[in-house]
Design a protein around this motif. Structure first.
Motif, short mmCIF file in Angstrom:
data_model
loop_
_atom_site.label_atom_id
_atom_site.label_comp_id
_atom_site.label_asym_id
_atom_site.label_seq_id
_atom_site.Cartn_x
_atom_site.Cartn_y
_atom_site.Cartn_z
N TYR B 267 12.39 43.55 12.03
CA TYR B 267 12.91 42.34 12.67
C TYR B 267 12.03 42.05 13.89
O TYR B 267 12.22 42.62 14.97
N PRO B 269 11.22 39.40 16.01
CA PRO B 269 11.44 38.73 17.31
C PRO B 269 11.84 39.71 18.42
O PRO B 269 11.15 39.80 19.44
N SER B 272 9.05 42.19 19.37
CA SER B 272 7.98 41.73 20.27
C SER B 272 8.50 41.44 21.67
O SER B 272 7.84 41.77 22.64
N LEU B 332 20.06 38.81 19.66
CA LEU B 332 19.60 38.46 18.32
C LEU B 332 19.93 39.57 17.31
O LEU B 332 20.23 39.30 16.15
N ASN B 336 22.33 39.19 13.72
CA ASN B 336 21.57 39.10 12.48
C ASN B 336 22.12 40.06 11.42
O ASN B 336 22.06 41.28 11.59
#
Lengths: 254, 507
Positions: B267, B269, B272, B332, B336
């Protein structure tokens, strides 16, 4: 998906403009030391020599020498000096090609030069490195790993850390190389196809650092493998590491 | 008259060595087992050579609910009856004692070396190896499963990423792991042996590199030990700054690990964002002391760098920004379903097993165990400003991730409070010589869990023995256990959810 896009907009573009803009490191960061012969006062004052926990400072008639291959940048010498003969700059560029170049006795270091043309033609645009931590305390490892984050974005320079030594152009070593890691390190080196580079990062990998002369370690990788680039520090700042790699590839000169 | 078979102390209280009872082995064993059974945890168990070729074994048992530590000791010769069958928390410690001093714990279920070095005792070897026999790392017996379609997977010492070396041996049936055995020792640099006769100029640097990502945790535990031995009163301002630095260390590592967990389930996003955010926290530490890992700031007697008003404002500004980004990035993960599908029910550690094997830190709190040195056995600034204990009950990867996020919130709150009320005064009080013939135990809650240092001084006030227990020492076995019946592809994820230290274990 919308959440991710919203988050992406909030987080913004965060890659540092390295090396095009000079990085501003914190005021208290200790970079390359500056030895000022004129300020070094009495000839029998040995405060700096005595203050160094790793005995990496020597003083002769010619002046003071600091071995940056051992130095952990603790700053004790600068504090011990009564006359400002040793101070620390905020310059992070300090990687060199030869071990002897790390022996600093003036104001400047002989920084690393680019590889010769033939090697540069091979590695210049694509350099794949296999990292081996051999006794590293996870500080050098962490600040090497950070180059892969979007803050530094190592990939834009064509440099990548890869999993298999067979896919690598060189070995990037951290740690003092304990006896228990010697064989694994040699085997990894042997598995990398020729021609290959060896880069050592951190005081431990260069000389053993704090662990120098412990019977359990090999005083770094310098005695074991032919080293092309020495990156000093404890640990080296990510900027120091990246600067060293880019100098080797001829992407930073001066 | 009834003499207590153990001595009770607070975290960081110095006692005279002569006041630590030396029991005969049977009494030691019974006392240890009874203390361990009554909500006590084995924080440390180690041997120290004494006269007549004997070894004095010390046990430190933490009583979290009572907020104190029980210290007891005994003397043993070539062997003794193993504690492990009745106290599984002792199993790794007993292997360490066997390897260092050549003492055999008879009846130990799995007596193997843990670091692969020559014994420190001259004429004793627990495995009867000859003096000139080469000791190769991780060349030893492994638990083996036989049968049709059983296969063995060996990983390491050199791993695929930029991480430290260790060896993992999986017994698999298809993708299912029946057993994982973890063998370490590649990072052994001989720190503890160099601490005999200390403190000297290098000692603090050994502490800062015992586990380089826990520089502040180990340096704090060491300094508190030395300060207690030297009866040095550390200025309150210095204690507050130490607390701020310790929480910054936690923030950086927790944020980084949440990103890495996201990376391990592909995953990108959060992976990073958090990789960068970790750096933001490290850079706050560098703002205070110049070094991203908090090197050269915590010293016996206090701290080397002060925080003035201008810096205070800058820290708060950066902390607010980094925290906002952390919440945004980590939220997030919880939203998810494909991330949650991998996190939930993966790498489960039951509360029962967690307590039985003595797991510490966020890994224990993620099994619902309310245990945190900052709360139960506080030292330094944590005696005045407590942090609430973050727990969640499911014991899986999700739980370990969720607990870390809760801890991030609490650490940010703590730093804000401390900065707003930073005590006035000095930041350093000269630390004198350590008192002679004494013992002190200090605990600190590092980001991985409980750090336990025990210092014993000789007649001149030098260290006769110094024992470091990194939280990883307790927790590697927990990681090995959560892989039972787990899918092998979940190993990186489970591993990262603990993120243990190799060098902190190997020393």
């Amino acid at each position: 998906m919308l959440n991710e896009i919203r988050a992406r907009i909030k987080q913004g573009y965060r890659t540092a403009p390295f090396p095009s803009k000079e990085m501003k490191l914190p005021e208290r960061y200790l970079g390359v030391p500056i030895i000022e012969k004129k300020k070094c006062g009495e000839s029998d004052c040995r405060n700096c020599v005595k203050s160094c926990p790793l005995s990496c400072i020597s003083k002769t008639d010619k002046g003071i020498t600091i071995d940056l291959g051992i130095c952990i940048f603790c700053g004790d010498c600068a504090r011990a000096c009564p006359s400002g003969g040793i101070t620390f700059s905020r310059h992070y560029a300090m990687s060199v090609n030869n071990r002897a170049d790390l022996k600093l006795s003036g104001k400047t270091l002989k920084l690393a030069k680019a590889l010769e043309d033939k090697s540069k033609a091979i590695f210049g645009h694509s350099l794949k490195l296999r990292e081996v931590s051999a006794g590293g305390c996870n500080a050098c490892e962490a600040d090497t790993n950070v180059l892969n984050t979007l803050a530094w974005d190592l990939g834009r320079f064509g440099i990548q850390f890869v999993a298999s030594p067979r896919h690598a152009d060189g070995l990037f070593i951290t740690g003092a190389v304990p006896q228990n890691m010697l064989l694994a390190l040699k085997k990894t080196y042997d598995a990398i196809p020729e021609p290959k580079l060896v880069i050592v990062a951190g005081a431990c990998a260069i000389s053993g650092g704090i662990f120098k002369d412990h019977p359990e370690v090999n005083n770094g990788a310098d005695n074991i493998l032919p080293v092309d680039l020495y990156i000093p520090g404890c640990p080296p700042h990510p900027a120091t590491i990246l600067d060293g790699l880019l100098r080797l590839l001829g992407r930073i000169e001066l | 008259m009834n003499i207590s078979p153990y001595i009770s102390v607070f975290n960081g209280e110095t006692v005279k060595l002569e006041n630590v009872p030396v029991l005969d082995f049977e009494e030691f064993r019974e006392t240890l087992l009874s203390l361990n059974g009554k909500n006590g945890r084995l924080s440390s168990l180690f041997g120290m050579p004494v006269e007549y070729n004997m070894t004095r074994i010390f046990a430190i048992i933490a009583k979290d609910r009572l907020g104190n530590l029980c210290i007891l000791s005994t003397e043993v010769g070539d062997s003794y009856k193993s504690l492990t069958p009745d106290c599984p928390q002792a199993h790794w410690f007993e292997r360490e004692i066997a390897e260092q001093w050549g003492i055999v714990p008879e009846g130990h279920p799995w007596l193997k070396p843990i670091r692969f070095h020559k014994p420190y005792s001259e004429d004793r070897d627990a495995w009867k190896r000859k003096e000139d026999e080469e000791i190769l790392p991780c060349v030893t017996d492994y638990y083996k499963v036989d049968g049709e379609e059983i296969h063995e997977v060996a990983v390491g010492p050199v791993h695929a990423g930029i991480i430290e070396p260790g060896h993992f041996r999986f017994q698999c049936h298809g993708e299912t792991v029946f057993n994982l055995e973890i063998s370490l020792g590649y990072q052994h640099r001989g720190i503890e042996r160099k601490l005999v006769g200390a403190p000297d100029g290098k000692t603090i640097h050994y502490m800062e590199t015992a586990a380089g990502d826990t520089s502040i945790g180990h340096a704090t535990a060491y300094c508190e030990a030395l300060e207690s031995l030297a009866k040095c009163n550390v200025p309150l301002r210095a204690q507050a700054i130490r607390g701020i630095l310790l929480e910054l260390e936690r923030l950086a590592n927790h944020a980084g690990d949440l990103g890495a967990l996201a990376g391990d389930v592909a995953y990108l996003p959060t992976s990073s964002f958090c990789g960068r955010i970790r750096g933001d926290y490290l850079n706050i530490t560098a703002l205070i002391c110049g070094n991203r890992f908090g090197r050269n700031v915590i010293r016996p007697g206090g701290v080397m760098f002060d925080i003035d008003n201008e810096m205070k404002a800058e820290i708060l500004k950066r902390l607010d920004a980094a925290f906002k980004d952390t919440e945004n990035a980590v939220d997030l993960l919880w939203d998810n379903p494909s991330v949650q599908g991998r996190f939930e029910e993966c790498g489960k550690l039951s509360r029962e097993l967690c307590t039985k094997i003595g797991t510490v830190g966020p890994a224990a709190r993620a099994c619902g165990v309310e245990q945190d040195v900052r709360f139960d056995l506080p030292s330094g600034i944590f005696r005045f400003a407590q942090i609430s204990v973050s727990t969640y009950h499911t014991g899986d990867v999700f739980s370990r991730a969720f607990v870390r996020m809760m801890e991030i919130r609490n650490s940010v709150k703590f730093i804000r409070e401390q900065l707003a009320n930073l005590p006035e005064g000095k930041i350093m009080e000269p630390c004198g010589k350590a008192s002679a013939d004494s013992l002190t135990v200090t605990l600190a809650e590092g980001w991985r869990g409980e750090i336990c240092h025990t210092a014993i001084t000789d007649s001149k006030g030098h260290f006769e023995h110094y024992k470091i227990v990194d939280p990883s020492f307790h927790n590697w076995f927990a990681l090995a256990n959560v892989l039972k019946n787990e899918q092998i592809y979940n190993f990186p994820l489970c591993n990262k959810s603990f993120n243990l230290s190799y060098c902190g274990h190997d020393l």
